[in-house]
Design a protein around this motif. Sequence first.
Motif, short mmCIF file in Angstrom:
data_model
loop_
_atom_site.label_atom_id
_atom_site.label_comp_id
_atom_site.label_asym_id
_atom_site.label_seq_id
_atom_site.Cartn_x
_atom_site.Cartn_y
_atom_site.Cartn_z
N UNK A 1 0.83 -1.21 0.00
CA UNK A 1 0.00 0.00 0.00
C UNK A 1 0.86 1.26 0.00
N UNK A 2 2.07 1.13 0.48
CA UNK A 2 3.00 2.27 0.46
C UNK A 2 3.61 2.42 -0.93
N UNK A 3 4.00 1.27 -1.52
CA UNK A 3 4.78 1.32 -2.76
C UNK A 3 3.90 1.62 -3.97
N UNK A 4 2.77 0.90 -4.10
CA UNK A 4 1.99 1.00 -5.33
C UNK A 4 1.43 2.41 -5.56
N UNK A 5 0.76 3.03 -4.58
CA UNK A 5 0.26 4.39 -4.85
C UNK A 5 1.37 5.39 -5.13
N UNK A 6 2.51 5.26 -4.43
CA UNK A 6 3.58 6.22 -4.69
C UNK A 6 4.11 6.05 -6.11
N UNK A 7 4.24 4.78 -6.57
CA UNK A 7 4.67 4.56 -7.95
C UNK A 7 3.65 5.12 -8.93
#
Lengths: 255, 276
Positions: free
Chosen positions: B247-253
């Motif tokens: 949830x941290x990585x995907x939205x930031x990407x």
Amino acid sequence: MSAAGNTPGACDPPALRLSGITAGYERRSPVLRDVSLTVRKGEAVGLLGPSGCGKSTLARVAALLHRPWAGTVHLAGQPARGWRYRAPRAQRTFAGVVFQQPRTAADPRLTLHALIAEPLRATGRAVEATDRVGRLADAVGLGPELLTRRPHEVSDGQLQRACVARALVLDPGLLVCDEMTAMLDASTTAALVTVVEDYRARTGAALLAVGHDRTLLERWCDRTVEAAGLGAPDERSRTPRARETTPAGTPASGT
Amino acid sequence: MNATRTVRVYTSVGLVAAVVLAVVFVPLLFPVDEQAVDMAHKLQAPSLAHPFGTDDVGRDVLLRCVYGLRVSLLVGVVAALASTVIGTAVGAASAAAGGRGDRLVMRVVDVFSSVPHLLLGIFIVAMFRPGVWPVVVSVGLTHWLSTARIVRAEVLSLRSRPFVDAAISGGASRLRVAVRHLTPAVLPQAGLAAVLMVPHAIWHESALSFLGLGLPTHRASLGNMIQDARGTLLAGDWWPTLFPGLFLIVPTLAIAGLAGVWRERINPRRRSELML
């Protein structure tokens, strides 16, 4: 300072008088040294010279866009009292400037209509915009459908037409054309020179045309001046003053 | 080349839209207390009832991820906006002042840049009681430096363009040139900086929470969840760590991808401007 404007017969003050101009960008290496040049009212003067000889700088000084290190600029007899933003608005707008590269001289975010109207808006005359822009666009050969486009959607020639219209929109008493036609094809060049000449014939405005196309400037202007003699870096010690020539078959005096 | 670009555009836009919809509507549709403890169902592996499993005190990981992402996005967006506004104002003022004032401002920016952001951020949050707003202030106050540099450089390069000369010759005042010609030219850059700052701010929020300096530990926040799950990961229970991490990585990407698309939209015009 034997200004040409003082010759008998021309009692009006000259449109532009540059006296003893020394200017440059880097300390200790002036591009122009002690240059004097006069453009009488209604006269067309061509300033000829190779790239890098300082002729564009002189055009910028004449339009109050570049502050010289020494010397004075008179516009319509009035001494320049400031440069760039500090110049009084009436003096700044006395000279209409057309730059060499329409791409960099046009704000890419404005439509051509807004581009031409911008000087009117900036001087609080926005109400005249619709009428004047329409007439000027017509004069420079821009159709109504082009006026809604932005600079990246038109050709160099079309954009330069808009820039000429912008330079004329405030009815300047002096036109400064800095390599106006360098980026253009022959037919657009001819069209824009005609636009400028029609405007001058109508209003009696003076012209300072800067360029390296000798054939064009000698046919376009009343007289031409060699920028090399005006104080270019390699010539400055020899001829500090303008060497003015009058091409054969052209009347030497302005209208 | 165009096809991959289209895929990237739709993936980024779709993901960002999904994230925004999730953090807005899931709490509305499932108005449960994401902080409620249920020891009878602690550390359950992912199942139909709990798609992301439950954590070491029986809380649903999916719901806590969504709530955590909501807090993170809020902090990220507000902090990014704040830092962009500060950075744009400082950068534009510095360029406008010129000379000594400009040099002074840029040296101050250099000094602040030489301190790691996280260290400065910790220093700021340490002055307040734990909560959302200290984190916003901390991230906002430490991240305007690069925006100020970008905006200043942009204004300096714009100011010497011939179209500014043309505006002066057309009688425009200094204010009019700033408002009509310079600001609109800088806004896309500043906007891009703001969007790029959102993921960065989210990561900073998580880092501060992970260190125990961000949000109060019972609040659902991605940093808190990853911190809480450290013990269970060693016991082989991977889901309380993996899902908050995703949830941290995907939205930031996804947001970074969106910013990339934006940058490409800005650039072609710029290239055509410089080409001739």
